[in-house]
Design a protein around this motif. Structure first.
Motif, short mmCIF file in Angstrom:
data_model
loop_
_atom_site.label_atom_id
_atom_site.label_comp_id
_atom_site.label_asym_id
_atom_site.label_seq_id
_atom_site.Cartn_x
_atom_site.Cartn_y
_atom_site.Cartn_z
N TRP A 83 -4.09 -11.76 8.59
CA TRP A 83 -3.57 -11.79 6.77
C TRP A 83 -2.51 -11.88 7.10
N LYS A 102 1.49 -12.73 4.82
CA LYS A 102 2.21 -11.97 3.45
C LYS A 102 2.85 -13.73 2.76
N LYS A 133 4.59 -7.92 -1.43
CA LYS A 133 3.81 -7.34 -0.68
C LYS A 133 2.17 -8.27 -0.85
N ASP A 134 1.85 -9.28 -1.60
CA ASP A 134 0.69 -9.15 -1.84
C ASP A 134 0.31 -10.54 -0.36
N LYS A 169 -3.74 -9.07 -3.38
CA LYS A 169 -2.05 -8.24 -4.63
C LYS A 169 -2.27 -6.69 -4.59
N ALA A 170 -0.77 -6.44 -3.56
CA ALA A 170 -0.39 -5.11 -3.40
C ALA A 170 -0.18 -4.37 -4.96
N SER A 202 -5.39 -1.99 -6.23
CA SER A 202 -5.28 -3.34 -5.31
C SER A 202 -6.38 -3.78 -6.33
N GLU A 251 -6.13 -2.74 2.64
CA GLU A 251 -5.84 -1.42 2.45
C GLU A 251 -4.76 -1.07 3.15
N LYS A 303 -1.99 -2.01 3.73
CA LYS A 303 -0.59 -2.25 2.91
C LYS A 303 -0.59 -0.14 2.66
N GLU A 304 -0.67 0.39 3.31
CA GLU A 304 -0.48 1.67 3.58
C GLU A 304 0.44 1.75 4.53
N VAL A 338 2.87 -2.29 4.54
CA VAL A 338 3.35 -3.62 4.24
C VAL A 338 4.35 -1.41 2.78
N ALA A 339 3.67 -1.14 2.00
CA ALA A 339 4.10 0.48 1.34
C ALA A 339 3.88 1.14 1.72
#
Length: 500
Positions: free
Chosen positions: A167, A169, A175-176, A202-203, A207, A236, A239-240, A243-244
Motif C-alpha cells: 500500500w 500513499k 490520506k488516500d 479513499k480514506a 471509506s 482500514e 487508516k486508523e 494515516v488518521a
C-alpha cells in the motif's frame, strides 16, 4: 467512486451497533448489497483494554469471522535530562507514565484456510512516501493426498512462492492509498517487477475500497477470497493506526501502564452468540456490550476537532508557501530571460552600427520591382525565334489549330523555297531530284535519259576526270582485304600477325 463498473466496497455505519460498519458491495452499476460487517472491540470489555482489535464478519451470521487484527501498543519511557532526574529524586515524585506507541507492523489472521499475513510499515525518507508491504502465498489450499502424514503437516513455507504487495500513499499530504503488486519472492529471494495497480482506497468518513479488476488476471493467487479480505482489513487498519489515528486507539485504562480512564457505571449485558453455521470457521467469543452506547466525552471531541483544524491550517499554509515560492521562481526566470533578450538585441544593434560605419550603406538597398502592365487581356505568349536554316535542312513548319499559325491569330506564314546545290541541266530537263542521273531516269528514254547514263553530261565530265586521276595513284581495296593494282590484277595481302 472511481468507476461504477469496478468492484467497490463502501464502509457505512451500522444502524444497530455504533461499533460496527457494514460494507456494501457494488459491481457494474448494481444496487449496493451488504457483503461484510467490520466490527471493533467493545472498549468497556476488560479483554479489549490496552489493545486494538477489529474483525471482518459475515452479514447473516456475525459469528463467522473471515479475518481479524489484534495490535498491542509498544510502551516507551520518556527520556529525562539530568536536571529533571535530580528534581524528581528530591521531590520523591512518582516516575512519569509510559507512552503507548503504534508498532511498525501488525498481523492479519485469516481462517479457513488458516494463514497469517504480516503488514510491515516502511517509513518514507526525503522525496519518498510511506508504504506498507505484505506478501500472500500463491498456493493456500493443500493438495489432495492419501497420506496421513501429508494431512497433518503442511508444505514448508520457504518452498511456496509468494506474491508481494504494498500500500502506498498517493501524496505526502494525502490520506488516500493505492495497492500495487510489486513482484514475487521464493525462499527469501525477491524478484522485483514493475508495479501493477490492484486496489485503491479513499480514506474518508465512509471509506471506499475499489478493486482494479482489469489487472486481477495477472495476480497469481489461489485464494482470491482471502486476498479480498486482506485488502479490506489492511486498508482500514492502516487508516486508523497510521494515516488518521482514532482517539483512544488502544482503549487505555487504569489497569495497564497507561493513564487512567473513567470507568463505565452502566451495567453490562452479555449476549450469547448462536451456534456456528460453518464448522470450519473460528468460534467467536461472547460479545459484551453496554445497555446503551456511551458517547465520547465532549472534551475529547473538541480536542480532536482542534487538532484536525490545526493540521488542515498547517497544510494550507505549507501549500500557500510552496505556491508563492514557485511564483517567485517563475517571475525571476522570466526577468532573466527578458534581460538576456535585451542584452542580445543591444549587441546586435552595436555590431550593425559598427559595420555601417566601416563599410557604409551603398549597395545595401534593394531596387524596387518594375510596375506590372495594366492591360486587361493577358499578353500573347512569347516564343523563341527558330534558329537560322542550315544548308540542306529546314525545320518542319509549326502546326496550328484550324490551319492557323501558333505564333499569332493570322494564317501560317509562307516558308521560303528550299535552295538546291545545283540546278537542273537544260539537256537533261527538270526533275524532282537534285541529281541529274535520277532526273533522267525519272523522265524516261524519251528525254534521252538512258543514253546519258553512258555519256555523262558536259558539266559532270570534268568532275569525273579529276576523280579518276586521283584514284589512279592509290590502290582500291575490296571487301576481302585484297588490293587492285594499276594493271587491273588483284594482289593478295598477307595477314599480319598480332605477335610477330
Amino acid at each position: 467512486m472511481l468507476d461504477e463498473n469496478l468492484p467497490t466496497f463502501r464502509f457505512r455505519p451500522s444502524p444497530d451497533n455504533p461499533l460496527s460498519q457494514v460494507l456494501y458491495f457494488t459491481h457494474k452499476g448494481s444496487d449496493p448489497a451488504a457483503e461484510y460487517i467490520f466490527r471493533r472491540a467493545d472498549p468497556a470489555s476488560p479483554a479489549s483494554r490496552n489493545t486494538y482489535a477489529v474483525a471482518l464478519c459475515g452479514t447473516v451470521n456475525t459469528g463467522v469471522i473471515y479475518g481479524e487484527v489484534l495490535v498491542e501498543p509498544e510502551w516507551s519511557q520518556p527520556t529525562l535530562s539530568a536536571a529533571e532526574l535530580r528534581a524528581q529524586s528530591q521531590s520523591a515524585a512518582p516516575p512519569p507514565a509510559a507512552t503507548a506507541e503504534v508498532p511498525e507492523s501488525f498481523t492479519i489472521q485469516l481462517y479457513n484456510p488458516d494463514q497469517t499475513i504480516t503488514v510491515k510499515m516502511v517509513s518514507g525518507s526525503w522525496g519518498k512516501k510511506d508504504t506498507w508491504e505484505f506478501d500472500v502465498p500463491v498456493q493456500s489450499f493443500r493438495q489432495p493426498s492419501a497420506s496421513e502424514l501429508d494431512r497433518q503437516t503442511g508444505s514448508p513455507a520457504d518452498l511456496v512462492p509468494r506474491v508481494l504487495f504494498r500500500w502506498k500513499k498517493d501524496g505526502r499530504l494525502s490520506k488516500d492509498l493505492t495497492c500495487f503488486m510489486s513482484g514475487t519472492s521464493l525462499g527469501g529471494r525477491k524478484n522485483k517487477e514493475p508495479d501493477i495497480t490492484v486496489a485503491m482506497f479513499k480514506a474518508a468518513r465512509d471509506s471506499i475500497v475499489t478493486v482494479y479488476e482489469p489487472n486481477l488476471h495477472r495476480v497469481e493467487v489461489e485464494d482470491r477470497k482471502g486476498l479480498e479480505v486482506i485488502l479490506l482489513l489492511s486498508a482500514e487498519v492502516i487508516k486508523e493506526l497510521y494515516v488518521a489515528p482514532r482517539s483512544d486507539l488502544f482503549n487505555l485504562s487504569s489497569d495497564g501502564p497507561g493513564p487512567a480512564k473513567r470507568k463505565n457505571s452502566r451495567p453490562n449485558v452479555t449476549f450469547a452468540v448462536p451456534p456456528q453455521q460453518n464448522p470450519t470457521s473460528r468460534p467467536s467469543p461472547p460479545i459484551t456490550t453496554s445497555a446503551s452506547a456511551v458517547p465520547p466525552a465532549t472534551a475529547d471531541i473538541d480536542a480532536e476537532t482542534r487538532r484536525l483544524q490545526a493540521m488542515v491550517e498547517r497544510e494550507e499554509r505549507e501549500r500557500e508557501k510552496r505556491e508563492r515560492a514557485e511564483q517567485k521562481r517563475i517571475k525571476r526566470m522570466l526577468e532573466d530571460e527578458d534581460r538576456e533578450r535585451r542584452r542580445r538585441e543591444a549587441e546586435v544593434a552595436k555590431e550593425t552600427e559598427r559595420l555601417r560605419k566601416k563599410y557604409g550603406v551603398d549597395g545595401q538597398t534593394i531596387p524596387p520591382l518594375p510596375p506590372r502592365p495594366a492591360s486587361h487581356a493577358p499578353p500573347p505568349p512569347q516564343y523563341a525565334q527558330p534558329p537560322p536554316p542550315q544548308q540542306g535542312y529546314y525545320p518542319p513548319p509549326p502546326v496550328g489549330v484550324g490551319g492557323l499559325s501558333p505564333w499569332g491569330a493570322g494564317p501560317a506564314p509562307t516558308l521560303p523555297p528550299r535552295p538546291v546545290s545545283a540546278g537542273p541541266s537544260s539537256a537533261n530537263g527538270a526533275g524532282p531530284f537534285h541529281c541529274a542521273k535520277l532526273n533522267m531516269l525519272w523522265n524516261g528514254p524519251g528525254a534521252g535519259g538512258w543514253s546519258s547514263l553512258i555519256t555523262p553530261p558536259p558539266h559532270m565530265a570534268g568532275q569525273q576526270g579529276q576523280s579518276s586521276q586521283q584514284q589512279q595513284g592509290r590502290p582500291r581495296h575490296g571487301s576481302s582485304g585484297s588490293s587492285v593494282g594499276a594493271d587491273g590484277g588483284r594482289r593478295v595481302r598477307r595477314k599480319r600477325s598480332s605477335v610477330w
